[in-house]
Structure formats: C-alpha cells, structure tokens
Scaffold this active site. Sequence first.
Site, PDB file in Angstrom:
ATOM      1  N   SER A 107       6.895   4.313  12.798  1.00  0.00           N
ATOM      2  CA  SER A 107       7.745   5.496  12.916  1.00  0.00           C
ATOM      3  C   SER A 107       8.388   5.481  14.293  1.00  0.00           C
ATOM      4  O   SER A 107       7.815   4.942  15.253  1.00  0.00           O
ATOM      5  CB  SER A 107       6.904   6.771  12.757  1.00  0.00           C
ATOM      6  OG  SER A 107       7.623   7.919  13.173  1.00  0.00           O
ATOM      7  N   THR A 158       0.839  -1.194   0.000  1.00  0.00           N
ATOM      8  CA  THR A 158       0.000   0.000   0.000  1.00  0.00           C
ATOM      9  C   THR A 158       0.880   1.252   0.000  1.00  0.00           C
ATOM     10  O   THR A 158       2.024   1.237   0.432  1.00  0.00           O
ATOM     11  CB  THR A 158      -0.934   0.045   1.219  1.00  0.00           C
ATOM     12  OG1 THR A 158      -0.171   0.304   2.412  1.00  0.00           O
ATOM     13  CG2 THR A 158      -1.702  -1.258   1.371  1.00  0.00           C
ATOM     14  N   GLY A 159       0.299   2.336  -0.524  1.00  0.00           N
ATOM     15  CA  GLY A 159       1.045   3.588  -0.575  1.00  0.00           C
ATOM     16  C   GLY A 159       2.299   3.492  -1.408  1.00  0.00           C
ATOM     17  O   GLY A 159       3.344   4.060  -1.065  1.00  0.00           O
ATOM     18  N   ALA A 160       2.218   2.798  -2.539  1.00  0.00           N
ATOM     19  CA  ALA A 160       3.420   2.449  -3.305  1.00  0.00           C
ATOM     20  C   ALA A 160       3.623   3.302  -4.548  1.00  0.00           C
ATOM     21  O   ALA A 160       4.443   2.977  -5.395  1.00  0.00           O
ATOM     22  CB  ALA A 160       3.368   0.975  -3.701  1.00  0.00           C
ATOM     23  N   SER A 161       2.919   4.412  -4.655  1.00  0.00           N
ATOM     24  CA  SER A 161       3.098   5.263  -5.832  1.00  0.00           C
ATOM     25  C   SER A 161       4.330   6.145  -5.724  1.00  0.00           C
ATOM     26  O   SER A 161       4.784   6.703  -6.727  1.00  0.00           O
ATOM     27  CB  SER A 161       1.860   6.143  -6.055  1.00  0.00           C
ATOM     28  OG  SER A 161       1.655   7.028  -4.967  1.00  0.00           O
ATOM     29  N   GLY A 180       7.886   7.381  -2.761  1.00  0.00           N
ATOM     30  CA  GLY A 180       8.563   7.280  -1.477  1.00  0.00           C
ATOM     31  C   GLY A 180       8.923   5.871  -1.065  1.00  0.00           C
ATOM     32  O   GLY A 180       9.368   5.049  -1.878  1.00  0.00           O
ATOM     33  N   ILE A 181       8.732   5.592   0.212  1.00  0.00           N
ATOM     34  CA  ILE A 181       9.116   4.294   0.769  1.00  0.00           C
ATOM     35  C   ILE A 181       8.333   3.161   0.115  1.00  0.00           C
ATOM     36  O   ILE A 181       8.885   2.113  -0.220  1.00  0.00           O
ATOM     37  CB  ILE A 181       8.918   4.281   2.294  1.00  0.00           C
ATOM     38  CG1 ILE A 181       9.904   5.247   2.958  1.00  0.00           C
ATOM     39  CG2 ILE A 181       9.092   2.869   2.857  1.00  0.00           C
ATOM     40  CD1 ILE A 181       9.660   5.469   4.436  1.00  0.00           C
ATOM     41  N   GLY A 182       7.029   3.354  -0.082  1.00  0.00           N
ATOM     42  CA  GLY A 182       6.218   2.298  -0.689  1.00  0.00           C
ATOM     43  C   GLY A 182       6.700   1.916  -2.072  1.00  0.00           C
ATOM     44  O   GLY A 182       6.773   0.733  -2.412  1.00  0.00           O
ATOM     45  N   TYR A 194      -0.243  11.713  15.199  1.00  0.00           N
ATOM     46  CA  TYR A 194       0.572  10.781  14.417  1.00  0.00           C
ATOM     47  C   TYR A 194       1.286   9.800  15.336  1.00  0.00           C
ATOM     48  O   TYR A 194       1.310   8.586  15.073  1.00  0.00           O
ATOM     49  CB  TYR A 194       1.569  11.590  13.589  1.00  0.00           C
ATOM     50  CG  TYR A 194       2.487  10.783  12.706  1.00  0.00           C
ATOM     51  CD1 TYR A 194       2.078  10.363  11.444  1.00  0.00           C
ATOM     52  CD2 TYR A 194       3.781  10.457  13.109  1.00  0.00           C
ATOM     53  CE1 TYR A 194       2.922   9.640  10.610  1.00  0.00           C
ATOM     54  CE2 TYR A 194       4.632   9.734  12.291  1.00  0.00           C
ATOM     55  CZ  TYR A 194       4.202   9.329  11.051  1.00  0.00           C
ATOM     56  OH  TYR A 194       5.043   8.616  10.235  1.00  0.00           O
TER      57      TYR A 194
END
Length: 256
Positions: A151, A19-22, A24-26, A164
């Site tokens: 984090s 997930t969130g792979a578009s 940065g880290i993903g 957060y």
Amino acid sequence: MTFAASAQAFSSSRTALVTGASRGIGAAVARRLAADGARVIVHCHSALELAEQVAEQCRSLSGTDSFAVQADVRSGEALKRLKGELDRRSLEPDILIHCAGTAYYRLLDDTDEEAWDDLFNVHLKSAYWLAKLFGPAMTWNRQGRMVFLSSIWGLTGAAGEIAYSAAKGGLNSFTKALAKEMAGSGVTVNAVAPGAVETDMLAALTPEEKAGLIGEIPLGRLARPEEVADAVRFLVSDDAGYVTGQVIGLSGGWMI
C-alpha cells in the site's frame, strides 16, 4: 468481469497461488493470470463460495483445472496444511501473489495490542510463512515470481492507520530483502503498492468522504482492481525477468 484476449505473458503453462482471491484485487489478479493461461489456486479465508465462483471463472478463461482453497493466513499451521494439500495434488506454484489483507482505521491510542498483532500477522507474518513454504521449490527449480500486495501507506504512513502502515512498511522491507536472497536462484520478488482502489476496503467511507478522497487524486478517480492486476501481471511475466526488489506505486499521482 472478463478480460479481452491478449498476448500470452508466460512462455509455458504456470501455476499461481493467489491469496485473498475471493473478491477485490485478489479476484482480479486470479482472473488476469488465468486469462494468460495459468492454472490458478484461488485462496480465501472464509468466503469459499465466492472463491469457488472465481475459480470457475478462471477455468473458463484458461482451460486449466483452477480450484479454490481455504486457509487462515494468520496461522502457520493452516498454511502448512494448505501446502500439504497442494503437495498431494503434485502442485508446486511457481507464481505466488499475496493479496490477503484487512483494513484497520484507528489512532494509535485506540489500537490495542491484539489488533496490532493481528494486522502484522495478516500482512507480514503471513508473507514470511508463504515465502518459507513455497520459496524452496522455486529456488530448486531456479524460476519463480513472488508479488506482495502492499500500500502507499507502507511508503508514506497514514494518520489513523498506523498499524496498517507499519505492517505494510515491514512488508516492503521484507520484499527487498527476500529479493536479494532469492535473486541468485532466478526468483524475483516485488510488491505493488496501490493507493485508493474501488474495493470493499473503502466500504467504511461515506459518499462525502469518498468524494473528498477522489478530489485529492490528480487522475480524478479511484483505481480499478483490474489495473492493479495488470501491474501484477507484468511483474510475473517473462518480460519482467530483470525486475526484482521493487515496490511499484500505483496511486494515480496521489503520492509521488
């Protein structure tokens, strides 16, 4: 960014949902797993064009039919539809990496309930839905790897990022408890807790603020997304079969 050839981390072809792979880290995680031969399902919230680019990179690295998907991880219904799409393709991910997340910089007095709930939905409730939807197949097949991106603020707390920090702290506890539940089925569950990483999440910092941040890190630099991806790569590899319930810090000595 491409990866040099390396020893395969997997004993056989695997399917990974990131997930969130578009970006940065993903995105770095997706490319790293593809370089090891995994088929990667590249998830995004809205940046489908970027996700398609990452999926194309994954296809060129792995030779598999990696592809992009879109869903709002805040919504259980959206994630159910995502699972339905994968079911129609006869795909059951045996690697789940949850990198999707958002930053939020406010003092508690300036954090309204809507923002608080949104942070918990993005970082924690989404983990509940992902594990609930994709965990049963891993349990049935008696193999699987889950890694949640946490984090260091989930371990130490951060003034000005209390929502957060609380969401990531909850994610850490979720990781440990789920690891105990799933261990008997041969499924491992871990988290990676980076410190400061060179991604869009630091875009709000001025050059002076970024320089001050780097000055606090003993290694004297920010982490690269690929370094976080390498930690994830180990946790989902065959070599990490006895590692579960851990929150792995990655802060360059900033928080020990």
